[in-house]
Design a protein around this motif. Structure first.
Motif, PDB file in Angstrom:
ATOM      1  N   ARG A  59     -14.033   2.210   0.576  1.00 28.97           N
ATOM      2  CA  ARG A  59     -14.216   3.156  -0.485  1.00 28.97           C
ATOM      3  C   ARG A  59     -15.334   2.832  -1.523  1.00 28.97           C
ATOM      4  NH1 ARG A  59      -7.611   3.528  -1.029  1.00 28.97           N
ATOM      5  NH2 ARG A  59      -7.355   4.363   1.239  1.00 28.97           N
ATOM      6  N   TRP A 102       6.173   2.057  -0.552  1.00 28.67           N
ATOM      7  CA  TRP A 102       5.320   1.030  -0.308  1.00 28.67           C
ATOM      8  C   TRP A 102       5.403   0.611   0.847  1.00 28.67           C
ATOM      9  CZ3 TRP A 102       1.560   0.291  -3.791  1.00 28.67           C
ATOM     10  CH2 TRP A 102       1.634   0.722  -5.178  1.00 28.67           C
ATOM     11  N   TYR A 160       0.863  -1.364  -0.149  1.00 26.68           N
ATOM     12  CA  TYR A 160       0.077   0.179  -0.172  1.00 26.68           C
ATOM     13  C   TYR A 160       0.832   1.109   0.013  1.00 26.68           C
ATOM     14  CZ  TYR A 160      -3.305   3.541   1.913  1.00 26.68           C
ATOM     15  OH  TYR A 160      -3.901   4.774   1.840  1.00 26.68           O
ATOM     16  N   ARG A 161       0.604   1.906  -0.925  1.00 23.52           N
ATOM     17  CA  ARG A 161       1.215   3.371  -0.856  1.00 23.52           C
ATOM     18  C   ARG A 161       0.117   4.638  -0.469  1.00 23.52           C
ATOM     19  NH1 ARG A 161       4.253   5.119  -5.904  1.00 23.52           N
ATOM     20  NH2 ARG A 161       2.253   5.792  -6.791  1.00 23.52           N
ATOM     21  N   ARG A 162       0.423   5.200   0.455  1.00 23.43           N
ATOM     22  CA  ARG A 162      -0.385   6.200   1.106  1.00 23.43           C
ATOM     23  C   ARG A 162      -0.678   7.280   0.136  1.00 23.43           C
ATOM     24  NH1 ARG A 162      -1.503   5.783   6.427  1.00 23.43           N
ATOM     25  NH2 ARG A 162      -0.146   3.937   7.362  1.00 23.43           N
ATOM     26  N   PRO A 163      -1.795   8.026   0.191  1.00 29.98           N
ATOM     27  CA  PRO A 163      -1.893   9.415  -0.799  1.00 29.98           C
ATOM     28  C   PRO A 163      -0.452  10.160  -0.651  1.00 29.98           C
ATOM     29  CG  PRO A 163      -3.971   9.104   0.287  1.00 29.98           C
ATOM     30  CD  PRO A 163      -2.779   7.825   1.048  1.00 29.98           C
ATOM     31  N   HIS A 164       0.038  10.556  -1.798  1.00 28.53           N
ATOM     32  CA  HIS A 164       1.085  11.532  -1.885  1.00 28.53           C
ATOM     33  C   HIS A 164       2.520  10.696  -1.186  1.00 28.53           C
ATOM     34  CE1 HIS A 164      -1.812  14.789  -2.864  1.00 28.53           C
ATOM     35  NE2 HIS A 164      -2.205  14.442  -1.740  1.00 28.53           N
ATOM     36  N   THR A 205       5.712   8.267  -0.975  1.00 28.67           N
ATOM     37  CA  THR A 205       6.866   7.785  -1.891  1.00 28.67           C
ATOM     38  C   THR A 205       7.230   6.385  -1.780  1.00 28.67           C
ATOM     39  OG1 THR A 205       8.325   8.711  -0.779  1.00 28.67           O
ATOM     40  CG2 THR A 205       7.606  10.248  -2.316  1.00 28.67           C
TER      41      THR A 205
END
Length: 164
Positions: free
Chosen positions: A119, A104, A96-100, A102
């Motif tokens: 969601r 994972w 998972y990569r959080r919003p904004h 850089t």
């Protein structure tokens, strides 16, 4: 050559061409507990595959000769499907990569499923429409969720996507 002469097999087409090793060879799929029919995951052609399983692990994947689409043939990508499911490069964790963000990060599958469900529900709730174009025939829908289908989706998968 001695075997050829002794067996009068000038062209080495009979037993004289067989070595001990070649007599002991067996198909790599012989040890499978079961065979599952599947469809190649790569393109929309829908080539049939046979997945050979032993002890709940895939041991081989080959083209399905009974498939009316591919008749047992697979393209290079389809022929490499076994490596797709068994290769050392395969990721076995949810990334998972959080919003904004850089980087994972590894998260639990349960958390990822909850995030997807939350969601989807939020999008459906925010974009839900109820219209009444004809008396007694209400139209309820969401225009905020779509899916991309393909020829490899079966009836059950298409039904579930439509219900979603």
């Amino acid at each position: 050559m001695v075997r050829q002469l002794a067996n009068r097999d000038a062209y080495a087409l009979a037993d004289s061409a067989m070595s001990e090793r070649s007599r002991e060879l067996a198909p790599r799929t012989r040890s499978a507990d079961r065979v599952a029919k599947s469809i190649c995951p790569y393109c929309a052609v829908g080539c049939g595959q046979l997945v050979y399983i032993k002890d709940k692990k895939i041991i081989d994947i080959e083209g399905d000769p009974d498939s009316p689409i591919s008749r047992g043939c697979l393209c290079p990508k389809g022929a490499a499907t076994f490596q797709l499911v068994t290769g050392s490069h395969r990721v076995h964790q949810v990334l998972y990569r959080r919003p904004h963000g850089t980087e994972w990060e590894v998260i639990a599958l349960e958390r990822a499923m909850e995030m997807v469900a939350d969601r989807l529900k939020k999008t459906r709730d925010e974009t839900w429409e109820e219209k009444n174009p004809h008396e007694g025939h209400p139209l309820t829908r969401t225009m905020g969720i779509a899916h991309l289908g393909g020829a490899t989706l079966d009836n059950e998968e298409n039904y579930l996507l439509k219900k979603l």
